[in-house]
Design a protein around this motif. Structure first.
Motif, PDB file in Angstrom:
ATOM      1  N   UNK A   1       0.859  -1.184   0.000  1.00  0.00           N
ATOM      2  CA  UNK A   1       0.000   0.000   0.000  1.00  0.00           C
ATOM      3  C   UNK A   1       0.900   1.241   0.000  1.00  0.00           C
ATOM      4  N   UNK A   2       0.269   2.391  -0.236  1.00  0.00           N
ATOM      5  CA  UNK A   2       1.076   3.599  -0.414  1.00  0.00           C
ATOM      6  C   UNK A   2       1.082   4.464   0.849  1.00  0.00           C
ATOM      7  N   UNK A   3       2.252   4.999   1.155  1.00  0.00           N
ATOM      8  CA  UNK A   3       2.386   6.000   2.215  1.00  0.00           C
ATOM      9  C   UNK A   3       3.057   7.197   1.571  1.00  0.00           C
ATOM     10  N   UNK A   4       2.368   8.321   1.601  1.00  0.00           N
ATOM     11  CA  UNK A   4       2.856   9.531   0.913  1.00  0.00           C
ATOM     12  C   UNK A   4       3.266   9.233  -0.528  1.00  0.00           C
ATOM     13  N   UNK A   5       2.456   8.439  -1.208  1.00  0.00           N
ATOM     14  CA  UNK A   5       2.700   8.157  -2.624  1.00  0.00           C
ATOM     15  C   UNK A   5       3.716   7.065  -2.893  1.00  0.00           C
ATOM     16  N   UNK A   6       4.377   6.556  -1.840  1.00  0.00           N
ATOM     17  CA  UNK A   6       5.392   5.522  -2.055  1.00  0.00           C
ATOM     18  C   UNK A   6       4.845   4.151  -1.640  1.00  0.00           C
ATOM     19  N   UNK A   7       5.069   3.155  -2.482  1.00  0.00           N
ATOM     20  CA  UNK A   7       4.559   1.808  -2.180  1.00  0.00           C
ATOM     21  C   UNK A   7       5.388   1.163  -1.069  1.00  0.00           C
ATOM     22  N   UNK A   8       4.709   0.621  -0.079  1.00  0.00           N
ATOM     23  CA  UNK A   8       5.385  -0.061   1.030  1.00  0.00           C
ATOM     24  C   UNK A   8       4.722  -1.393   1.314  1.00  0.00           C
ATOM     25  N   UNK A   9       5.530  -2.326   1.767  1.00  0.00           N
ATOM     26  CA  UNK A   9       5.022  -3.472   2.503  1.00  0.00           C
ATOM     27  C   UNK A   9       5.468  -3.280   3.949  1.00  0.00           C
ATOM     28  N   UNK A  10       4.989  -4.162   4.836  1.00  0.00           N
ATOM     29  CA  UNK A  10       5.339  -3.979   6.248  1.00  0.00           C
ATOM     30  C   UNK A  10       6.674  -4.603   6.593  1.00  0.00           C
ATOM     31  N   UNK A  11       7.175  -5.488   5.725  1.00  0.00           N
ATOM     32  CA  UNK A  11       8.448  -6.179   6.001  1.00  0.00           C
ATOM     33  C   UNK A  11       9.100  -6.519   4.674  1.00  0.00           C
ATOM     34  N   UNK A  12      10.415  -6.374   4.612  1.00  0.00           N
ATOM     35  CA  UNK A  12      11.143  -6.732   3.392  1.00  0.00           C
ATOM     36  C   UNK A  12      12.616  -6.955   3.730  1.00  0.00           C
TER      37      UNK A  12
END
Ligand code: MRU
Length: 365
Positions: A1-12
């Motif tokens: 999902x996006x946070x401030x336009x940047x795609x994130x997962x919760x762990x990587x």
């Protein structure tokens, strides 16, 4: 999902060396900070202190924790100690044990020299499977939401949820919130009542943060408000996550879930739990008496954390000094109060037969 336009997962995984990155959820929604886990002890502490939390995410973090341990010492003793320490961090979410045992099954038969690389591959596969499961839960839940929306002339569907069972609780998408995101993407109007979820405020802090970041309309309510809203016809459906669902369909989830299920039943509001197969405990039949309920420290009740007017994160005392306090972290909603279980395989009746119809014996492990 996006946070401030940047795609994130919760762990990587951060690099070829195998460090692991997570979003520090103890600081959200006020500070967005990524933390690096380099040793199994750091993974265990991150789970225990709820830097990462949510049943599917702590399972995947434990899997990476095993990989971190094997990177350092690939022997049998290191594997056993890592699994024991990770599983001991939080007792209620069965995903933790499921993930750790899966790692043991995969790496234990290998020569030590091959174990670390295999562990990272397996942890990454687990993360991908979780994303796929949550996406599928979203699709099945969307079908339910479409049925509820039918004949409403485009009025938003009002969903009530408890705690945080969104993407922050998983690797991506979430369980209870996956149908909400799927509806939002599909243009089906949806609005979420977000239970604040004292004592740790996962609803007010995390669910509100992620719904807001994604542009889904929501309203935060005090934990005690849900019953009233259901009585007033303002809730169309409750969807919650689960930390452990028994083979008979009893649903363990964040403390307070049971009260919402009681109110939902009294008011004819459908009550669903959304969960992937890694949350099902096939060894348990009687959730109320068998699920281990995590008791957390009294300070979570006696104090509240938040942002001060000056912009600092701080804690204030909110209980009369000297009070005796209990802090059970989870409760169990009996299957009879659960309308259905939204899984990656489809929607099951909350019963042994309902779950067995979706999962054959082979797939239970
Ligand atoms: O104590 P937490 O924040 O880990 O509790 C989380 C929940 O209760 C969630 O509802 C549950 O883990 C399901 S997450 C998809």
């Amino acid at each position: 999902m996006r946070v401030n336009g940047q795609a994130f997962r919760t762990i990587w995984q951060t690099d070829a060396g195998g460090d692991v990155a997570v979003i520090d959820q103890t600081l959200l929604p006020f500070v967005f900070e990524v933390r690096t886990l380099r040793r199994v002890e750091e993974a265990a502490t991150a789970i225990r202190d709820m830097v990462v939390r949510g049943a599917p995410l702590i399972g995947v973090t434990a899997a990476y924790g095993v990989a971190l341990a094997l990177r350092e010492h690939p022997g049998d003793a290191s594997l056993a100690t890592a699994i024991d320490s990770l599983v001991a961090t939080r007792p209620t979410a069965v995903n933790l044990r499921w993930a750790a045992e899966r790692m043991r099954r995969v790496v234990a038969p290998l020569p030590p020299v091959d174990r670390a690389a295999r562990a990272y591959t397996e942890a990454a596969a687990m993360a991908e499977e979780d994303v796929a499961s949550c996406a599928a839960i979203g699709r099945h839940g969307l079908t339910l939401l479409r049925e509820l929306a039918h004949g409403r002339g485009g009025e938003p569907i009002n969903v009530l949820t408890h705690c945080n069972a969104g993407w922050l609780a998983c690797v991506d998408w979430g369980t209870a919130l996956a149908p909400v995101y799927a509806a939002h993407e599909a243009g089906l109007p949806v609005h979420v009542y977000v239970d604040e979820t004292r004592p740790r405020s996962q609803g007010a802090f995390l669910t509100a943060f992620e719904l807001g970041a994604h542009g889904v309309p929501y309203t935060v309510i005090a934990d005690n408000a849900g019953g009233h809203l259901m009585q007033q016809g303002e809730v169309d459906v409750c969807i919650v996550g689960s930390d452990r669902t028994t083979a008979t369909g009893d649903v363990a989830n964040k403390i307070g879930t049971y009260l919402k299920a009681l109110a939902a039943r009294d008011n004819g509001v459908p009550f669903y739990a959304a969960l992937p197969f890694s949350t099902i405990d096939w060894t348990m039949d009687d959730g109320v008496h068998e699920v281990p309920i995590e008791e957390r420290c009294s300070r979570e009740v006696t104090h509240m954390r938040g942002r001060t007017a000056g912009g600092n994160l701080d804690e204030v005392e909110v209980v009369a000094p000297g009070s005796r306090v209990r802090n059970p972290g989870f409760d169990v909603t009996p299957a009879r109060l659960v309308t259905g279980l939204i899984t990656e395989r489809g929607v099951a009746a909350a019963s042994r037969a309902g779950l067995a119809a979706l999962y054959s014996g082979h797939e239970r492990h």
